[in-house]
Write a protein that holds these residues in place. Structure first.
Motif, PDB file in Angstrom:
ATOM      1  N   GLU A  73      37.048 -29.266  33.987  1.00 42.77           N
ATOM      2  CA  GLU A  73      35.603 -29.390  33.824  1.00 42.77           C
ATOM      3  C   GLU A  73      35.203 -30.859  33.724  1.00 42.77           C
ATOM      4  N   ALA A  74      36.031 -31.663  33.069  1.00 40.09           N
ATOM      5  CA  ALA A  74      35.742 -33.096  32.971  1.00 40.09           C
ATOM      6  C   ALA A  74      35.753 -33.744  34.352  1.00 40.09           C
ATOM      7  N   PHE A  75      36.722 -33.389  35.189  1.00 37.73           N
ATOM      8  CA  PHE A  75      36.779 -33.947  36.535  1.00 37.73           C
ATOM      9  C   PHE A  75      35.565 -33.509  37.361  1.00 37.73           C
ATOM     10  N   ARG A  76      35.100 -32.288  37.164  1.00 36.35           N
ATOM     11  CA  ARG A  76      33.908 -31.833  37.890  1.00 36.35           C
ATOM     12  C   ARG A  76      32.691 -32.684  37.516  1.00 36.35           C
ATOM     13  N   LYS A  77      32.516 -32.911  36.224  1.00 36.39           N
ATOM     14  CA  LYS A  77      31.394 -33.725  35.772  1.00 36.39           C
ATOM     15  C   LYS A  77      31.570 -35.183  36.197  1.00 36.39           C
ATOM     16  N   PHE A  78      32.793 -35.638  36.207  1.00 41.78           N
ATOM     17  CA  PHE A  78      33.105 -36.990  36.654  1.00 41.78           C
ATOM     18  C   PHE A  78      32.728 -37.147  38.127  1.00 41.78           C
ATOM     19  N   GLY A  79      33.118 -36.176  38.942  1.00 41.43           N
ATOM     20  CA  GLY A  79      32.757 -36.205  40.353  1.00 41.43           C
ATOM     21  C   GLY A  79      31.250 -36.215  40.543  1.00 41.43           C
ATOM     22  N   ARG A 130      43.355 -29.143  40.628  1.00 39.95           N
ATOM     23  CA  ARG A 130      43.642 -29.938  41.828  1.00 39.95           C
ATOM     24  C   ARG A 130      42.374 -30.151  42.653  1.00 39.95           C
ATOM     25  N   GLU A 131      41.580 -29.108  42.779  1.00 37.84           N
ATOM     26  CA  GLU A 131      40.342 -29.220  43.554  1.00 37.84           C
ATOM     27  C   GLU A 131      39.381 -30.218  42.919  1.00 37.84           C
ATOM     28  N   ALA A 132      39.210 -30.127  41.591  1.00 44.02           N
ATOM     29  CA  ALA A 132      38.262 -31.002  40.899  1.00 44.02           C
ATOM     30  C   ALA A 132      38.713 -32.455  40.912  1.00 44.02           C
ATOM     31  N   SER A 133      40.005 -32.696  40.661  1.00 47.14           N
ATOM     32  CA  SER A 133      40.506 -34.072  40.640  1.00 47.14           C
ATOM     33  C   SER A 133      40.525 -34.679  42.037  1.00 47.14           C
ATOM     34  N   SER A 134      40.880 -33.887  43.037  1.00 41.88           N
ATOM     35  CA  SER A 134      40.898 -34.375  44.415  1.00 41.88           C
ATOM     36  C   SER A 134      39.491 -34.718  44.887  1.00 41.88           C
ATOM     37  N   ILE A 139      35.425 -38.656  46.751  1.00 42.41           N
ATOM     38  CA  ILE A 139      34.098 -39.262  46.678  1.00 42.41           C
ATOM     39  C   ILE A 139      34.212 -40.781  46.706  1.00 42.41           C
ATOM     40  N   LEU A 140      35.157 -41.316  45.932  1.00 40.73           N
ATOM     41  CA  LEU A 140      35.379 -42.761  45.920  1.00 40.73           C
ATOM     42  C   LEU A 140      35.975 -43.227  47.246  1.00 40.73           C
ATOM     43  N   ASP A 141      36.939 -42.484  47.749  1.00 40.23           N
ATOM     44  CA  ASP A 141      37.663 -42.861  48.964  1.00 40.23           C
ATOM     45  C   ASP A 141      36.730 -42.942  50.173  1.00 40.23           C
ATOM     46  N   ARG A 142      35.856 -41.971  50.311  1.00 38.42           N
ATOM     47  CA  ARG A 142      34.936 -41.965  51.449  1.00 38.42           C
ATOM     48  C   ARG A 142      33.966 -43.142  51.405  1.00 38.42           C
ATOM     49  N   LEU A 143      33.587 -43.539  50.201  1.00 39.88           N
ATOM     50  CA  LEU A 143      32.686 -44.678  50.083  1.00 39.88           C
ATOM     51  C   LEU A 143      33.401 -45.974  50.451  1.00 39.88           C
ATOM     52  N   VAL A 144      34.630 -46.137  49.965  1.00 43.41           N
ATOM     53  CA  VAL A 144      35.356 -47.379  50.209  1.00 43.41           C
ATOM     54  C   VAL A 144      35.824 -47.484  51.658  1.00 43.41           C
ATOM     55  N   ARG A 145      36.393 -46.388  52.199  1.00 45.75           N
ATOM     56  CA  ARG A 145      36.981 -46.445  53.546  1.00 45.75           C
ATOM     57  C   ARG A 145      36.046 -45.956  54.638  1.00 45.75           C
ATOM     58  N   GLY A 146      34.964 -45.309  54.273  1.00 44.14           N
ATOM     59  CA  GLY A 146      34.042 -44.801  55.270  1.00 44.14           C
ATOM     60  C   GLY A 146      33.971 -43.294  55.225  1.00 44.14           C
ATOM     61  N   GLU A 147      32.888 -42.755  55.743  1.00 45.31           N
ATOM     62  CA  GLU A 147      32.649 -41.316  55.675  1.00 45.31           C
ATOM     63  C   GLU A 147      33.655 -40.513  56.487  1.00 45.31           C
ATOM     64  N   ASP A 148      34.218 -41.101  57.546  1.00 48.05           N
ATOM     65  CA  ASP A 148      35.115 -40.360  58.441  1.00 48.05           C
ATOM     66  C   ASP A 148      36.585 -40.603  58.100  1.00 48.05           C
ATOM     67  N   VAL A 149      36.923 -40.454  56.836  1.00 51.93           N
ATOM     68  CA  VAL A 149      38.300 -40.639  56.397  1.00 51.93           C
ATOM     69  C   VAL A 149      39.155 -39.499  56.956  1.00 51.93           C
ATOM     70  N   THR A 150      40.219 -39.865  57.654  1.00 52.86           N
ATOM     71  CA  THR A 150      41.114 -38.840  58.203  1.00 52.86           C
ATOM     72  C   THR A 150      42.528 -38.974  57.660  1.00 52.86           C
ATOM     73  N   ALA A 151      43.003 -40.196  57.456  1.00 56.11           N
ATOM     74  CA  ALA A 151      44.359 -40.412  56.935  1.00 56.11           C
ATOM     75  C   ALA A 151      44.318 -40.399  55.418  1.00 56.11           C
ATOM     76  N   HIS A 152      45.248 -39.648  54.825  1.00 59.28           N
ATOM     77  CA  HIS A 152      45.229 -39.494  53.367  1.00 59.28           C
ATOM     78  C   HIS A 152      46.518 -39.970  52.700  1.00 59.28           C
ATOM     79  N   ASP A 153      47.374 -40.686  53.425  1.00 58.76           N
ATOM     80  CA  ASP A 153      48.574 -41.216  52.798  1.00 58.76           C
ATOM     81  C   ASP A 153      48.203 -42.418  51.938  1.00 58.76           C
ATOM     82  N   ASP A 154      49.120 -42.773  51.023  1.00 61.37           N
ATOM     83  CA  ASP A 154      48.831 -43.837  50.069  1.00 61.37           C
ATOM     84  C   ASP A 154      48.582 -45.184  50.741  1.00 61.37           C
ATOM     85  N   ILE A 155      49.298 -45.472  51.840  1.00 62.54           N
ATOM     86  CA  ILE A 155      49.114 -46.751  52.508  1.00 62.54           C
ATOM     87  C   ILE A 155      47.724 -46.855  53.104  1.00 62.54           C
TER      88      ILE A 155
END
Length: 203
Positions: A73-79, A130-134, A139-155
């Motif tokens: 629930e905390a991750f949901r509110k955080f998101g 997993r769903e809430a934390s992911s 949300i952060l990842d799409r903003l930093v890397r762009g809306e069309d994020v396709t690669a999800h590996d750490d690099i």
């Protein structure tokens, strides 16, 4: 065991069908806020909810199960907070705004924020968790890397991880009192100092 189950049924009579679980979660939030993660207990949760000591285990399995539900629930509110914080005229301004929202959430909900990252205390395989934390990271990842994020590996996600590390570290320092312990000092640091710190990111 029979006595425990009977006591659960007796204690649940004061709740409408389906209402005991949210009542336990509300009580657990209260315990977490007052005692922190390390002082959390199922027994105190049950006491505050006005049910038998067996009731929380009956609904959540064990302490980890209840803490996982709280963290979810905390991750949901955080998101939600990160989404609401995504405002600005350009990407740089939006990243700064979202970073401030990140820190404001940590300062407003310190016990929940602490729990969210205490992975040893939660079930990371729980599907809701997993769903809430992911979602929060996406949300952060799409903003930093762009809306069309396709690669999800750490690099590929390194720019987002760098941003996350800076903002999370800033939040942790703020919670620890590094930027002041007086009324509003940490919040002020998030508003004025964090954007300057984020200028050092090459994103």
């Amino acid at each position: 065991m029979t006595d425990d189950l009977n006591s659960v049924k007796t204690d649940e009579r004061g709740y409408h069908h389906g209402a005991l679980r949210p009542a336990l979660l509300k009580a657990a939030e209260s315990v977490l806020a007052d005692r922190g993660v390390d002082g959390f207990s199922l027994r105190e949760t049950a006491r505050r909810a006005g049910v038998s000591p067996a009731a929380p285990a009956h609904h959540f399995g064990d302490t980890k199960g209840l803490l996982t539900a709280l963290a979810t629930e905390a991750f949901r509110k955080f998101g939600d907070a990160l989404e609401a914080g995504d405002v600005g005229q350009d990407r740089t301004e939006r990243i700064r705004s979202q970073g401030r929202a990140y820190v404001r959430f940590a300062l407003a909900e310190p016990a929940k924020f602490d729990l969210m990252w205490r992975y040893a205390l939660t079930d990371r395989d729980n599907s809701d968790y997993r769903e809430a934390s992911s979602r929060a990271f996406t949300i952060l990842d799409r903003l930093v890397r762009g809306e069309d994020v396709t690669a999800h590996d750490d690099i590929s996600a390194a720019p987002s991880i760098a941003c996350w590390s800076i903002v999370h570290g800033f939040a942790r320092l703020a919670l620890d009192g590094v930027f002041g312990t007086g009324p509003g000092e940490a919040e002020q640091a998030a508003e004025t100092l964090l954007p300057v710190v984020l200028e050092h990111l090459n994103v």
